[in-house]
Design a protein around this motif. Sequence first.
Motif, PDB file in Angstrom:
ATOM      1  N   MET A  30     -12.006 -14.346  10.750  1.00 60.41           N
ATOM      2  CA  MET A  30     -10.983 -14.896  11.640  1.00 60.41           C
ATOM      3  C   MET A  30     -10.729 -16.382  11.392  1.00 60.41           C
ATOM      4  O   MET A  30      -9.741 -16.926  11.894  1.00 60.41           O
ATOM      5  N   LEU A  31     -11.565 -17.027  10.611  1.00 59.00           N
ATOM      6  CA  LEU A  31     -11.317 -18.424  10.256  1.00 59.00           C
ATOM      7  C   LEU A  31     -10.219 -18.555   9.203  1.00 59.00           C
ATOM      8  O   LEU A  31      -9.576 -19.595   9.108  1.00 59.00           O
ATOM      9  N   ALA A  32     -10.005 -17.508   8.434  1.00 62.87           N
ATOM     10  CA  ALA A  32      -8.946 -17.552   7.419  1.00 62.87           C
ATOM     11  C   ALA A  32      -7.590 -17.574   8.111  1.00 62.87           C
ATOM     12  O   ALA A  32      -7.387 -16.902   9.131  1.00 62.87           O
ATOM     13  N   ALA A  33      -6.675 -18.339   7.561  1.00 55.57           N
ATOM     14  CA  ALA A  33      -5.322 -18.403   8.110  1.00 55.57           C
ATOM     15  C   ALA A  33      -4.726 -16.998   8.138  1.00 55.57           C
ATOM     16  O   ALA A  33      -5.021 -16.182   7.265  1.00 55.57           O
ATOM     17  N   PRO A  34      -3.906 -16.680   9.142  1.00 57.82           N
ATOM     18  CA  PRO A  34      -3.342 -15.326   9.248  1.00 57.82           C
ATOM     19  C   PRO A  34      -2.660 -14.829   7.971  1.00 57.82           C
ATOM     20  O   PRO A  34      -2.824 -13.676   7.590  1.00 57.82           O
ATOM     21  N   SER A  35      -1.928 -15.700   7.303  1.00 55.69           N
ATOM     22  CA  SER A  35      -1.257 -15.280   6.066  1.00 55.69           C
ATOM     23  C   SER A  35      -2.272 -14.903   4.989  1.00 55.69           C
ATOM     24  O   SER A  35      -2.049 -13.968   4.209  1.00 55.69           O
ATOM     25  N   VAL A  36      -3.389 -15.599   4.956  1.00 54.10           N
ATOM     26  CA  VAL A  36      -4.438 -15.300   3.981  1.00 54.10           C
ATOM     27  C   VAL A  36      -5.097 -13.962   4.315  1.00 54.10           C
ATOM     28  O   VAL A  36      -5.368 -13.158   3.421  1.00 54.10           O
ATOM     29  N   ARG A  37      -5.316 -13.711   5.596  1.00 53.86           N
ATOM     30  CA  ARG A  37      -5.902 -12.426   6.000  1.00 53.86           C
ATOM     31  C   ARG A  37      -4.994 -11.275   5.606  1.00 53.86           C
ATOM     32  O   ARG A  37      -5.453 -10.256   5.089  1.00 53.86           O
ATOM     33  N   ARG A  38      -3.689 -11.431   5.820  1.00 54.66           N
ATOM     34  CA  ARG A  38      -2.737 -10.379   5.431  1.00 54.66           C
ATOM     35  C   ARG A  38      -2.793 -10.129   3.932  1.00 54.66           C
ATOM     36  O   ARG A  38      -2.834  -8.991   3.483  1.00 54.66           O
ATOM     37  N   ASP A  39      -2.795 -11.212   3.162  1.00 61.13           N
ATOM     38  CA  ASP A  39      -2.851 -11.067   1.696  1.00 61.13           C
ATOM     39  C   ASP A  39      -4.155 -10.428   1.256  1.00 61.13           C
ATOM     40  O   ASP A  39      -4.171  -9.595   0.349  1.00 61.13           O
ATOM     41  N   ALA A  40      -5.255 -10.794   1.900  1.00 65.94           N
ATOM     42  CA  ALA A  40      -6.561 -10.221   1.551  1.00 65.94           C
ATOM     43  C   ALA A  40      -6.576  -8.728   1.844  1.00 65.94           C
ATOM     44  O   ALA A  40      -7.088  -7.940   1.042  1.00 65.94           O
ATOM     45  N   LEU A  41      -6.016  -8.325   2.973  1.00 68.64           N
ATOM     46  CA  LEU A  41      -5.961  -6.901   3.304  1.00 68.64           C
ATOM     47  C   LEU A  41      -5.098  -6.129   2.314  1.00 68.64           C
ATOM     48  O   LEU A  41      -5.450  -5.025   1.905  1.00 68.64           O
ATOM     49  N   ALA A  42      -3.985  -6.720   1.923  1.00 65.37           N
ATOM     50  CA  ALA A  42      -3.118  -6.068   0.929  1.00 65.37           C
ATOM     51  C   ALA A  42      -3.855  -5.914  -0.393  1.00 65.37           C
ATOM     52  O   ALA A  42      -3.747  -4.868  -1.057  1.00 65.37           O
ATOM     53  N   LEU A  43      -4.628  -6.911  -0.782  1.00 67.22           N
ATOM     54  CA  LEU A  43      -5.396  -6.839  -2.022  1.00 67.22           C
ATOM     55  C   LEU A  43      -6.460  -5.758  -1.935  1.00 67.22           C
ATOM     56  O   LEU A  43      -6.649  -4.975  -2.875  1.00 67.22           O
ATOM     57  N   VAL A  44      -7.140  -5.681  -0.820  1.00 68.37           N
ATOM     58  CA  VAL A  44      -8.151  -4.639  -0.640  1.00 68.37           C
ATOM     59  C   VAL A  44      -7.525  -3.260  -0.755  1.00 68.37           C
ATOM     60  O   VAL A  44      -8.075  -2.353  -1.378  1.00 68.37           O
ATOM     61  N   GLN A  45      -6.355  -3.087  -0.166  1.00 68.75           N
ATOM     62  CA  GLN A  45      -5.658  -1.809  -0.247  1.00 68.75           C
ATOM     63  C   GLN A  45      -5.313  -1.447  -1.686  1.00 68.75           C
ATOM     64  O   GLN A  45      -5.422  -0.296  -2.097  1.00 68.75           O
ATOM     65  N   LEU A  46      -4.896  -2.444  -2.464  1.00 71.86           N
ATOM     66  CA  LEU A  46      -4.607  -2.198  -3.870  1.00 71.86           C
ATOM     67  C   LEU A  46      -5.856  -1.779  -4.642  1.00 71.86           C
ATOM     68  O   LEU A  46      -5.827  -0.895  -5.488  1.00 71.86           O
ATOM     69  N   ILE A  47      -6.952  -2.454  -4.345  1.00 78.46           N
ATOM     70  CA  ILE A  47      -8.200  -2.197  -5.060  1.00 78.46           C
ATOM     71  C   ILE A  47      -8.781  -0.833  -4.695  1.00 78.46           C
ATOM     72  O   ILE A  47      -9.245  -0.101  -5.564  1.00 78.46           O
ATOM     73  N   THR A  48      -8.734  -0.510  -3.418  1.00 73.42           N
ATOM     74  CA  THR A  48      -9.370   0.725  -2.966  1.00 73.42           C
ATOM     75  C   THR A  48      -8.439   1.928  -3.015  1.00 73.42           C
ATOM     76  O   THR A  48      -8.879   3.053  -2.821  1.00 73.42           O
ATOM     77  N   GLY A  49      -7.166   1.668  -3.292  1.00 69.19           N
ATOM     78  CA  GLY A  49      -6.221   2.755  -3.445  1.00 69.19           C
ATOM     79  C   GLY A  49      -5.790   3.330  -2.155  1.00 69.19           C
ATOM     80  O   GLY A  49      -5.319   4.342  -1.910  1.00 69.19           O
TER      81      GLY A  49
END
Length: 83
Positions: free
Chosen positions: A64-83
């Motif tokens: 939750m310390l990560a800026a909201p935009s960074v959290r969104r991008d991180a979640l999108a990246l995880v989705q790409l990685i995990t399929g």
Amino acid sequence: MNATDFEALRKQLGLTQAELGDRLGVRRQAIIDLEAGKTTLRPMHVLAIERVSLAVAIERRDPMLAAPSVRRDALALVQLITG
């Protein structure tokens, strides 16, 4: 993001102006000027503090310390990685 948001994010991260300056490779005065609106807050400043927020979130194991935009991008990246 405006200067007030920039300052609020720095404070949320628990960083002093000097500590943020060290992480960004700039003098404390540069951070003071950004927060006071003396220096125009440019996209590179926003990207830089967002990147710092990600690093601090990882260091402190608190997503939750990560800026909201960074959290969104991180979640999108995880989705790409995990399929």
